[in-house]
Each structure stands twice: as structure tokens, then as C-alpha cells.
Design a protein around this motif. Structure first.
Motif, short mmCIF file in Angstrom:
data_model
loop_
_atom_site.label_atom_id
_atom_site.label_comp_id
_atom_site.label_asym_id
_atom_site.label_seq_id
_atom_site.Cartn_x
_atom_site.Cartn_y
_atom_site.Cartn_z
N THR A 93 1.30 -10.06 11.20
CA THR A 93 2.45 -10.57 10.45
C THR A 93 3.68 -9.75 10.77
OG1 THR A 93 0.92 -10.87 8.62
CG2 THR A 93 3.24 -11.14 8.10
N ILE A 94 4.84 -10.39 10.75
CA ILE A 94 6.09 -9.65 10.80
C ILE A 94 6.78 -9.97 9.48
CG2 ILE A 94 8.28 -9.31 11.97
CD1 ILE A 94 7.06 -10.32 14.49
N ALA A 95 7.10 -8.96 8.71
CA ALA A 95 7.72 -9.21 7.41
C ALA A 95 9.04 -8.47 7.33
CB ALA A 95 6.79 -8.73 6.30
N GLU A 96 10.09 -9.18 6.83
CA GLU A 96 11.34 -8.50 6.58
C GLU A 96 11.25 -7.90 5.19
OE1 GLU A 96 14.70 -11.12 6.62
OE2 GLU A 96 15.95 -9.62 5.65
N LEU A 97 11.72 -6.67 5.03
CA LEU A 97 11.57 -6.01 3.73
C LEU A 97 12.86 -6.12 2.94
CD1 LEU A 97 9.76 -2.77 4.87
CD2 LEU A 97 8.76 -4.93 4.18
N LYS A 98 12.72 -6.20 1.62
CA LYS A 98 13.90 -6.16 0.75
C LYS A 98 13.89 -4.81 0.07
CE LYS A 98 11.55 -8.14 -3.16
NZ LYS A 98 11.01 -9.36 -3.68
N PRO A 99 15.01 -4.41 -0.57
CA PRO A 99 15.01 -3.09 -1.24
C PRO A 99 13.92 -3.10 -2.32
CG PRO A 99 17.23 -4.00 -1.15
CD PRO A 99 16.32 -5.06 -0.64
N GLY A 100 13.01 -2.13 -2.25
CA GLY A 100 11.91 -2.12 -3.21
C GLY A 100 10.98 -0.96 -2.94
N VAL A 101 9.88 -0.96 -3.69
CA VAL A 101 8.94 0.17 -3.63
C VAL A 101 7.82 -0.14 -2.66
CG1 VAL A 101 7.32 1.52 -4.97
CG2 VAL A 101 9.46 0.82 -5.99
N MET A 102 7.53 0.82 -1.78
CA MET A 102 6.38 0.68 -0.89
C MET A 102 5.35 1.71 -1.34
SD MET A 102 6.09 1.15 3.16
CE MET A 102 5.20 2.62 3.47
N SER A 103 4.12 1.28 -1.56
CA SER A 103 3.12 2.27 -1.99
C SER A 103 1.99 2.33 -0.98
CB SER A 103 2.59 1.96 -3.38
OG SER A 103 2.44 0.59 -3.57
N VAL A 104 1.58 3.57 -0.72
CA VAL A 104 0.53 3.83 0.26
C VAL A 104 -0.69 4.31 -0.52
CG1 VAL A 104 -0.07 5.23 2.25
CG2 VAL A 104 2.27 4.47 1.93
N HIS A 105 -1.80 3.59 -0.42
CA HIS A 105 -3.00 3.92 -1.19
C HIS A 105 -4.05 4.53 -0.29
CE1 HIS A 105 -1.87 1.34 -4.73
NE2 HIS A 105 -0.99 1.01 -3.82
N GLU A 106 -4.43 5.77 -0.59
CA GLU A 106 -5.46 6.44 0.21
C GLU A 106 -6.48 7.00 -0.76
OE1 GLU A 106 -5.94 7.09 3.49
OE2 GLU A 106 -7.71 8.20 2.90
N GLY A 107 -7.62 6.37 -0.89
CA GLY A 107 -8.62 6.84 -1.87
C GLY A 107 -8.05 6.67 -3.25
N ASN A 108 -7.91 7.76 -4.00
CA ASN A 108 -7.31 7.66 -5.33
C ASN A 108 -5.85 8.04 -5.35
OD1 ASN A 108 -9.50 6.72 -6.71
ND2 ASN A 108 -10.38 8.76 -7.00
N ASP A 109 -5.28 8.47 -4.18
CA ASP A 109 -3.87 8.87 -4.20
C ASP A 109 -2.98 7.71 -3.87
OD1 ASP A 109 -5.04 11.39 -2.06
OD2 ASP A 109 -4.83 11.56 -4.23
N VAL A 110 -1.88 7.62 -4.60
CA VAL A 110 -0.88 6.60 -4.28
C VAL A 110 0.43 7.32 -4.05
CG1 VAL A 110 0.34 4.60 -5.13
CG2 VAL A 110 -2.03 4.96 -5.78
N THR A 111 1.05 7.10 -2.88
CA THR A 111 2.38 7.68 -2.63
C THR A 111 3.36 6.54 -2.63
OG1 THR A 111 1.17 8.96 -0.99
CG2 THR A 111 3.51 9.41 -1.22
N LYS A 112 4.42 6.68 -3.43
CA LYS A 112 5.40 5.59 -3.50
C LYS A 112 6.71 6.02 -2.87
CE LYS A 112 3.66 3.34 -7.57
NZ LYS A 112 3.95 2.74 -8.83
N TYR A 113 7.32 5.10 -2.12
CA TYR A 113 8.64 5.35 -1.54
C TYR A 113 9.53 4.19 -1.92
CZ TYR A 113 6.01 8.29 1.74
OH TYR A 113 5.19 9.20 2.30
N PHE A 114 10.82 4.47 -2.17
CA PHE A 114 11.75 3.37 -2.33
C PHE A 114 12.37 3.11 -0.97
CE2 PHE A 114 14.14 0.47 -4.80
CZ PHE A 114 15.29 0.27 -4.06
N VAL A 115 12.22 1.88 -0.48
CA VAL A 115 12.68 1.52 0.86
C VAL A 115 13.95 0.70 0.72
CG1 VAL A 115 12.11 -0.03 2.76
CG2 VAL A 115 10.43 1.58 1.93
#
Lengths: 70, 203
Positions: free
Chosen positions: B111-133
Motif C-alpha cells: 500500500t502507499i498511504a498519504e499521511l495526515k497530521p496525527g499520531v503514529m504508534s509503534v507496537h513492539e510486544g507490550n511497548d507502544v511508542t507514539k509520535y505526532f507526525v
């Protein structure tokens, strides 16, 4: 290709994607907490010089610079 | 005389490949590393000279799509000035696409997706890292690699709530008082970005 495909509002207003993306980035940078904000503002600085050419010679350049003149 | 021969040889392999209907990119096998049809045709006519290298020879072949779905998604998250995540293996990322929050798991369709301003979260096991993009694109490849590119991405705790409120109020006011299309668009962008920042802080 549909020529009347739904266009985003900014493109309908005549703005390009790069302009839109840079405006979004600037707005986000202005909303940061202090130490990060000053670092981020250095990233916004732009320095360029554009000159139109006529008869093989450059005309007067337009210089846009956010860095202080040395 | 030989010039005609070479143009005929060069044109023959391309017409053969163009005639075959192109399958979906999800079904494409790993691309060949060298152009065999061309090399064989060359050798038949000019056995003494080595065939020249075609562009295909210099390209790295497309990585093959594994037949079973990989267990982890490999994410590359890059910004113009830094590489936030580089080939990091994670379980899932949720990206703020213009069509809504999109969850990407290993084995996601390309897929190619255009992003809008918002939160991107990366889930690894039980950790979630959130970034505002702020905005950007996400390319998800068939072999469970995801490339996310953004102009600005900040961890949520670096956002200042008072400035977000102030900005939101300013731009809502500008939106109602805007006259030209361009001013309206800019004010609308301001409102969108600040409301997204607001929901990122509260959500």
C-alpha cells in the motif's frame, strides 16, 4: 483519469503538496516545548538566491535568507 | 551494417516481455539478476565479445515476497534530518492515513498511504511508542517492510498544550474571517493540525 476526482481542499485553493506539508511542519514546530522548539526552529531556516537569466546573463538575484549576514 | 543488427537484438527482448500480461505486483517473483534472453541472443551473433551489461545487471533485484507471512514487520521511519527507526522489527504500527488510522501488521497488502497530521504508534510486544507526525507518506511493501517518511515527527510529550490551545483559537478565528481561497485553505490547515495535536494530547 477523472478530471473532477475529489481534490484535497488545499489543492483546490491552488496550493501544492509541498507547500501544504511545509505549513503543517511549521505549525507543529511552533507547538513544541522549549528546548526542542529552538532546535526545531533552526531547521526552518532557509537560504537561497534565485536569478532569472536574459540574453545569457543573470539578472539581479532575489536572495531569501534567514541566516544573519556574516 | 552492424548498427541495424544491434537495434534489432535490443528491440527483440523488450517486445517479448511487453507481450506478457503483467501480473499483480504481489505475485511478482524476485526479478532476475541479469538479462538472459539478451545475453543469449548476443552470443549467437557476436560470440567473441562479451555481452554488455544491461541496466538490469546493475540493479539489486526486488526482494522476494516470502511465501509464508513473516512474524514481524520491519519499519524504517525517516525524517529529512534524522532516521528515527531504521529496520526495526515490530509487531504493528498504526499510521494516521488520510483515510483514517490504519493498522499495519506483518503480511499487510502492499500500500502507499498519504499521511495526515496525527499520531503514529509503534507496537513492539507490550511497548507502544507514539509520535505526532506532521504529514508524509507510508509505503508498505509486499515483503512486510514499511517505510514511513515524514517532514516532522515529535514524541507526544514534547508538545506544549498551551500553545496548541492558543493556535487552535487563532486559526478558528482566522477561518471565520478569511476572504480569499488561499487564506481559507491556510486557516483550515491550521485548524486541522491544531485539532489533531489537541486530540493527540488528550487521546
Amino acid at each position: 483519469m477523472a478530471s473532477n476526482a475529489a481534490v484535497p481542499f488545499w489543492r483546490a485553493a491552488g496550493m501544492t503538496y509541498i507547500t501544504y506539508s511545509n505549513i503543517c511542519a511549521n505549525l507543529v514546530r511552533n507547538c513544541l516545548k522549549e528546548p526542542h522548539k529552538s532546535e526545531a526552529l533552526t531547521r526552518e531556516k532557509v537560504h537561497f538566491s534565485v536569478s532569472k537569466w536574459a540574453d545569457g546573463k543573470p539578472q539581479k538575484p532575489t536572495i531569501r535568507s534567514d541566516t544573519p549576514e556574516e | 551494417m552492424f548498427r541495424h543488427l544491434t537495434t534489432r537484438i535490443l528491440s527483440r527482448p523488450t517486445t517479448v516481455t511487453a507481450a506478457r500480461a503483467r501480473p499483480f505486483s504481489t505475485d511478482v517473483a524476485a526479478a532476475p539478476a541479469a538479462d538472459e534472453a539478451f545475453a543469449e541472443a548476443w552470443k549467437k551473433v557476436i560470440p567473441n565479445i562479451d555481452p554488455p551489461k544491461t541496466p538490469l545487471h546493475f540493479m539489486t533485484p526486488r526482494p522476494s515476497t516470502p511465501s509464508s507471512i513473516p512474524t514481524k514487520l520491519t519499519v524504517n521511519f525517516v525524517l529529512p534530518y534524522a532516521s528515527e527507526l531504521s529496520a526495526k522489527e515490530v509487531d504493528m504500527v498504526i499510521i494516521p492515513a488520510t483515510t483514517g488510522q490504519m493498522g499495519v501488521l506483518p503480511g499487510h497488502v502492499a500500500t502507499i498511504a498519504e499521511l495526515k497530521p496525527g499520531v503514529m504508534s509503534v507496537h513492539e510486544g507490550n511497548d507502544v511508542t507514539k509520535y505526532f507526525v506532521s504529514s508524509g507518506f507510508a509505503f508498505i511493501h509486499a515483503n512486510s517492510y514499511a517505510d514511513v517518511i515524514a517532514v516532522e515527527a515529535v514524541p507526544i510529550d514534547q508538545i506544549d498544550p498551551s500553545q496548541v490551545q492558543k493556535g487552535l483559537a487563532d486559526f478558528t478565528q482566522k477561518l471565520s474571517s478569511a476572504s480569499t481561497d488561499l487564506e481559507k485553505a491556510e486557516a483550515q490547515i491550521g485548524v486541522d493540525v491544531h485539532s489533531a495535536l489537541n486530540s493527540a494530547l488528550t487521546g
